[in-house]
Design a protein around this motif. Structure first.
Motif, PDB file in Angstrom:
ATOM      1  N   ASP A  40      11.746   7.534   6.931  1.00 51.28           N
ATOM      2  CA  ASP A  40      11.505   8.014   5.563  1.00 51.28           C
ATOM      3  C   ASP A  40      12.598   7.546   4.611  1.00 51.28           C
ATOM      4  OD1 ASP A  40       9.977   9.548   3.687  1.00 51.28           O
ATOM      5  OD2 ASP A  40      11.569  11.053   3.729  1.00 51.28           O
ATOM      6  N   GLY A  41      12.183   6.878   3.547  1.00 56.14           N
ATOM      7  CA  GLY A  41      13.114   6.373   2.555  1.00 56.14           C
ATOM      8  C   GLY A  41      13.763   5.057   2.921  1.00 56.14           C
ATOM      9  N   VAL A  42      13.502   4.569   4.135  1.00 55.47           N
ATOM     10  CA  VAL A  42      14.124   3.327   4.617  1.00 55.47           C
ATOM     11  C   VAL A  42      13.082   2.217   4.767  1.00 55.47           C
ATOM     12  CG1 VAL A  42      15.463   2.243   6.470  1.00 55.47           C
ATOM     13  CG2 VAL A  42      15.919   4.621   5.810  1.00 55.47           C
ATOM     14  N   THR A  43      12.003   2.506   5.487  1.00 54.66           N
ATOM     15  CA  THR A  43      10.911   1.530   5.637  1.00 54.66           C
ATOM     16  C   THR A  43       9.628   2.006   4.965  1.00 54.66           C
ATOM     17  OG1 THR A  43      10.250   2.481   7.770  1.00 54.66           O
ATOM     18  CG2 THR A  43      11.844   0.672   7.815  1.00 54.66           C
ATOM     19  N   GLY A  44       9.665   3.151   4.353  1.00 50.63           N
ATOM     20  CA  GLY A  44       8.494   3.716   3.693  1.00 50.63           C
ATOM     21  C   GLY A  44       8.726   5.185   3.417  1.00 50.63           C
ATOM     22  N   PHE A  45       7.619   5.923   3.305  1.00 48.87           N
ATOM     23  CA  PHE A  45       7.723   7.349   2.987  1.00 48.87           C
ATOM     24  C   PHE A  45       6.723   8.146   3.808  1.00 48.87           C
ATOM     25  CE2 PHE A  45       9.276   5.176  -0.810  1.00 48.87           C
ATOM     26  CZ  PHE A  45      10.495   5.820  -0.993  1.00 48.87           C
ATOM     27  N   ILE A  46       7.176   9.308   4.280  1.00 49.45           N
ATOM     28  CA  ILE A  46       6.302  10.265   4.948  1.00 49.45           C
ATOM     29  C   ILE A  46       6.079  11.416   3.986  1.00 49.45           C
ATOM     30  CG2 ILE A  46       6.029  11.823   6.908  1.00 49.45           C
ATOM     31  CD1 ILE A  46       7.886   9.986   8.504  1.00 49.45           C
ATOM     32  N   ARG A  47       4.850  11.573   3.540  1.00 53.09           N
ATOM     33  CA  ARG A  47       4.523  12.606   2.556  1.00 53.09           C
ATOM     34  C   ARG A  47       3.214  13.290   2.981  1.00 53.09           C
ATOM     35  NH1 ARG A  47       8.965  11.516   1.632  1.00 53.09           N
ATOM     36  NH2 ARG A  47       9.987  10.981  -0.348  1.00 53.09           N
ATOM     37  N   PRO A  48       3.290  14.460   3.620  1.00 57.79           N
ATOM     38  CA  PRO A  48       2.084  15.134   4.116  1.00 57.79           C
ATOM     39  C   PRO A  48       1.129  15.594   3.023  1.00 57.79           C
ATOM     40  CG  PRO A  48       4.054  15.965   5.218  1.00 57.79           C
ATOM     41  CD  PRO A  48       4.518  15.130   4.074  1.00 57.79           C
ATOM     42  N   ASP A  49       1.622  15.852   1.836  1.00 59.35           N
ATOM     43  CA  ASP A  49       0.807  16.350   0.727  1.00 59.35           C
ATOM     44  C   ASP A  49       0.198  15.173  -0.046  1.00 59.35           C
ATOM     45  OD1 ASP A  49       1.236  16.966  -2.515  1.00 59.35           O
ATOM     46  OD2 ASP A  49       0.138  18.508  -1.400  1.00 59.35           O
ATOM     47  N   ALA A  50      -1.070  15.320  -0.434  1.00 61.56           N
ATOM     48  CA  ALA A  50      -1.781  14.214  -1.083  1.00 61.56           C
ATOM     49  C   ALA A  50      -1.119  13.776  -2.380  1.00 61.56           C
ATOM     50  CB  ALA A  50      -3.232  14.617  -1.337  1.00 61.56           C
ATOM     51  N   GLU A  51      -0.713  14.718  -3.213  1.00 56.17           N
ATOM     52  CA  GLU A  51      -0.093  14.347  -4.489  1.00 56.17           C
ATOM     53  C   GLU A  51       1.262  13.686  -4.264  1.00 56.17           C
ATOM     54  OE1 GLU A  51       0.962  16.081  -8.926  1.00 56.17           O
ATOM     55  OE2 GLU A  51       0.177  17.434  -7.379  1.00 56.17           O
ATOM     56  N   ALA A  52       2.060  14.223  -3.345  1.00 62.73           N
ATOM     57  CA  ALA A  52       3.352  13.616  -3.045  1.00 62.73           C
ATOM     58  C   ALA A  52       3.163  12.228  -2.444  1.00 62.73           C
ATOM     59  CB  ALA A  52       4.138  14.508  -2.077  1.00 62.73           C
ATOM     60  N   PHE A  53       2.120  12.065  -1.630  1.00 67.29           N
ATOM     61  CA  PHE A  53       1.772  10.754  -1.076  1.00 67.29           C
ATOM     62  C   PHE A  53       1.514   9.783  -2.226  1.00 67.29           C
ATOM     63  CE2 PHE A  53      -0.130   8.472   2.642  1.00 67.29           C
ATOM     64  CZ  PHE A  53      -0.677   7.396   1.967  1.00 67.29           C
ATOM     65  N   GLY A  54       0.697  10.220  -3.181  1.00 66.55           N
ATOM     66  CA  GLY A  54       0.361   9.360  -4.307  1.00 66.55           C
ATOM     67  C   GLY A  54       1.574   8.961  -5.118  1.00 66.55           C
ATOM     68  N   LYS A  55       2.464   9.903  -5.361  1.00 65.39           N
ATOM     69  CA  LYS A  55       3.686   9.598  -6.124  1.00 65.39           C
ATOM     70  C   LYS A  55       4.543   8.567  -5.400  1.00 65.39           C
ATOM     71  CE  LYS A  55       4.152  14.048  -8.528  1.00 65.39           C
ATOM     72  NZ  LYS A  55       4.963  15.292  -8.657  1.00 65.39           N
ATOM     73  N   ALA A  56       4.701   8.750  -4.073  1.00 69.56           N
ATOM     74  CA  ALA A  56       5.510   7.814  -3.303  1.00 69.56           C
ATOM     75  C   ALA A  56       4.887   6.419  -3.307  1.00 69.56           C
ATOM     76  CB  ALA A  56       5.684   8.322  -1.871  1.00 69.56           C
ATOM     77  N   ALA A  57       3.577   6.349  -3.113  1.00 71.42           N
ATOM     78  CA  ALA A  57       2.894   5.056  -3.104  1.00 71.42           C
ATOM     79  C   ALA A  57       3.025   4.364  -4.454  1.00 71.42           C
ATOM     80  CB  ALA A  57       1.426   5.244  -2.742  1.00 71.42           C
TER      81      ALA A  57
END
Length: 332
Positions: free
Chosen positions: A276-293
């Protein structure tokens, strides 16, 4: 030099040429590529599957499954299916290459529990998560973790010094969360990154693509490994929530090998694949997933950091290195 037999009666009719000409599932392509890597290390390798007549491709012999019982082998490898040992060579160390989860219920349902007891094979698992999901009461002789190799077409991707266009991709099996990813794209990513594209590889039949152009969703249909590798070298990120049936996740390895970050919910093996934060992001919540993407698609400096880390990820190794691990585990 050892004689090695792969058993894959249920894998259909395929050979080393098939993997270079059309899409194959992970079991078949992995069997081909490991077999070729073992041949390169000096072993004699036969793959017993659904071919109608014997053929040889890159020094690997592909033979009808019905011939397996008459073969001799020092090492016999079955893909998932322990029942195939009953029809394979009479002698030789037995290893089941587990490509799917293996709990008691699954083993009973597939008729594998009694063959497991009869043959007592070693078990090869594709990740820590895969191994830890198997209860200790399942009687493998020994348990090993040997990760999947990376197809050569994805390797040797040069590191980028300028950011790629804002493109994301999904190329796992569509039943493994594509509809959820499309919903997240429409609701949470596209509004934050309206210039970004979402590329899909696979058969989209039975899905309504009427609004794809509006949301910059680009379908590609089924693609070969070479076509997929070329596409992945033009994208920034794999968007994939993960799946509990995923044991090793070829998609993640191929994404990293081509310099893509991964945004995931961390389901299944992706919880250990993504730093997480190094090769990508782990975001279990849909909205947080969208923000990270959206950040990965719009923040050039962030993406370049993730890109460099992805190319160096520990899971990316050629099949030649994995063949050495198999040899060390079973042929010494």
């Amino acid at each position: 030099m050892a004689d090695i037999a792969f058993l894959n009666a249920t894998g259909g009719d395929y050979s080393g040429q098939t993997v270079r000409e059309k899409p194959l599932r992970g079991v078949q392509s992995g069997t081909i590529l490991l077999a070729e890597a073992l041949v390169a290390r000096g072993h004699r390798v036969s793959v017993f599957n659904g071919v109608a007549a014997p053929e040889s491709v890159r020094s690997v012999a592909y033979r009808p499954f019905g011939e397996a019982s008459r073969a001799t082998a020092d090492l016999v490898i079955a893909n998932n299916n322990m029942r195939e040992f009953d029809h394979g060579p009479a002698k030789g160390r037995r290893v089941v290459w587990m490509r799917n989860p293996a709990n008691l219920r699954t083993l009973l349902k597939k008729g594998n529990l009694l063959p497991l007891l009869r043959h007592r094979p070693d078990g090869v698992f594709l990740s820590r998560a895969h191994l830890q999901a198997v209860p200790r009461v399942v009687w493998f002789r020994r348990r090993h973790i040997i990760e999947l190799g990376t197809d050569a077409v994805f390797l040797d991707t040069p590191g980028e010094t300028t950011p790629r266009a804002p493109r994301a991709i999904f190329f796992s099996q569509f039943i493994r969360g594509l509809d959820e990813m499309l919903e997240i794209w429409r609701r949470h990513i596209h509004p934050r990154a309206p210039a970004a594209e979402f590329h899909l590889c696979g058969d989209l039949k039975h899905r309504d693509g009427a609004d794809f152009a509006r949301f910059n969703i680009v379908p590609h249909g089924k693609v070969t490994k070479a076509e997929l590798a070329a596409l992945l070298r033009s994208t920034r990120a794999l968007l994939y929530q993960g799946h509990r049936q995923e044991a090793g996740c070829n998609a993640a390895i191929e994404a990293y090998a081509t310099g893509n970050a991964i945004v995931t919910k961390g389901i299944g093996v992706l919880g250990e694949r993504v730093d997480d934060g190094v090769t990508g992001f782990i975001r279990p919540d849909a909205e947080a997933f969208g923000k990270a993407a959206a950040r990965v698609l719009t923040d050039d400096a962030l993406w370049l950091d993730l890109h460099r880390n992805a190319l160096a990820h520990w899971s990316v190794k050629p099949w030649s290195a994995r063949a050495e691990e198999w040899e060390a585990a079973f042929l010494h």
